[in-house]
Enzyme design. Structure first.
Site, PDB file in Angstrom:
ATOM      1  N   ASP A   1       0.848  -1.177   0.000  1.00  0.00           N
ATOM      2  CA  ASP A   1       0.000   0.000   0.000  1.00  0.00           C
ATOM      3  C   ASP A   1       0.892   1.238   0.000  1.00  0.00           C
ATOM      4  O   ASP A   1       1.508   1.576   1.007  1.00  0.00           O
ATOM      5  CB  ASP A   1      -0.913  -0.005   1.228  1.00  0.00           C
TER       6      ASP A   1
ATOM      7  N   ALA B   1      -1.143   6.979  -8.993  1.00  0.00           N
ATOM      8  CA  ALA B   1      -1.598   8.331  -8.680  1.00  0.00           C
ATOM      9  C   ALA B   1      -3.094   8.307  -8.393  1.00  0.00           C
ATOM     10  O   ALA B   1      -3.813   7.412  -8.840  1.00  0.00           O
ATOM     11  CB  ALA B   1      -1.329   9.285  -9.841  1.00  0.00           C
TER      12      ALA B   1
ATOM     13  N   TYR C   1      -6.024  18.330  -7.551  1.00  0.00           N
ATOM     14  CA  TYR C   1      -5.246  17.238  -8.153  1.00  0.00           C
ATOM     15  C   TYR C   1      -3.895  17.759  -8.639  1.00  0.00           C
ATOM     16  O   TYR C   1      -2.841  17.190  -8.324  1.00  0.00           O
ATOM     17  CB  TYR C   1      -6.030  16.622  -9.310  1.00  0.00           C
TER      18      TYR C   1
ATOM     19  N   LYS D   1       0.017  16.929  -7.452  1.00  0.00           N
ATOM     20  CA  LYS D   1       1.043  16.430  -8.381  1.00  0.00           C
ATOM     21  C   LYS D   1       2.278  17.340  -8.366  1.00  0.00           C
ATOM     22  O   LYS D   1       3.409  16.859  -8.467  1.00  0.00           O
ATOM     23  CB  LYS D   1       0.471  16.315  -9.799  1.00  0.00           C
TER      24      LYS D   1
END
Length: 270
Positions: free
Chosen positions: A28, A52, A117, A121
């Site tokens: 994980d 991702a 998001y 990133k």
């Protein structure tokens, strides 16, 4: 999608090495104890992070999960790679840019994420780059065997497509032909892995319909009229000049031929 397709392309290049592609039950990534136990057991010679949280809209309401997948996990992988002196190849996104430049973004341009998001990133990139043997590969509008953006149109009578979002769709098999040399040569730094050209989503879907003969009616819409939870950059086109120079290629080609091959069931020529 990216991990499974890249793994298939990598196998002929292993030269006797073993490619491990663990499932979440084995490792994980968002649980550092689980991750470090797995890595300690297998003792990898390099790391490639294709994982991702990639649902842009859901990231707005699932911030903790997105942060763990895109930042915490990446930072853990980078620390392990740095502690053991091995290379890390990590994938990022065109969405780290706000799309306001009006021309293709270079690797040296400063990111300005518009949604959560993209923010995660960008934070993940910064965490990964703390390790000097890291290569960041920014990609755009991926499609492949396990995330086919296009053939569902076969069964639709009408389809909405954005007229004001510009970029280039990238087949994961085609991407692999650019990325594998980076891994083999131990590249470091940021690279934009995209085609030479770009178009709007509406233009791309018109090409899909013309190529396949499917009869869905295309309705062009503006991004702001779609009511999406997350903002999108309108012109997140990336320059591939650095990657072309690194690979010694005058061109990485346009997106239309690979997309045509994908739609017609042809494989990438290795």
């Amino acid at each position: 999608m990216l991990g499974s397709d890249l793994a298939g392309s990598l196998r002929p290049h292993l030269g006797g090495r073993t490619l491990l592609t663990p499932r979440r039950a084995e490792c994980d990534l968002t649980n550092e104890a689980s991750l470090m136990k797995y890595l300690g057991n297998v003792k990898p010679g390099s790391l490639i992070n294709c994982a991702a949280w990639a649902n842009v809209d859901q990231a707005e309401s699932h911030r903790e999960e997105a942060f763990k997948a895109n930042v915490t996990a990446t930072a853990s992988l980078a620390r392990y790679a740095a502690d053991h002196g091995i290379a890390l190849l990590h994938f990022s996104t065109d969405q780290v840019f706000d799309g306001k430049k009006g021309q293709p973004y270079a690797e040296t341009d400063t990111p300005n994420p518009l949604n959560y998001y993209a923010e995660t990133k960008w934070l993940g990139e910064q965490a990964a780059l703390k390790h000097e043997l890291t290569a960041i590969v920014r990609v755009q509008w991926l499609y492949g065997r396990t995330r086919d953006r296009f053939t569902p149109l076969r069964h639709k009578t009408e389809f909405r497509a954005f007229q004001d979002q510009f970029g280039a769709p990238t087949w994961t098999e085609e991407l692999a032909t650019w990325v594998i040399p980076l891994w083999e040569r131990g590249a470091a730094g940021i690279f934009h892995a995209v085609h030479d050209d770009h178009a709007s989503w509406a233009e791309i879907f018109r090409f899909v319909l013309a190529t396949t003969g499917w009869t869905a009616k295309l309705r062009e819409v503006r991004t702001e009229d779609a009511g999406l939870p997350a903002k999108r950059p309108h012109f997140s086109v990336l320059s591939n000049a650095k990657l072309r120079d690194y690979l010694g290629k005058p061109s990485l080609g346009g997106f239309r031929e690979p997309l045509r091959n994908f739609l017609l069931g042809n494989r990438v020529k290795k």
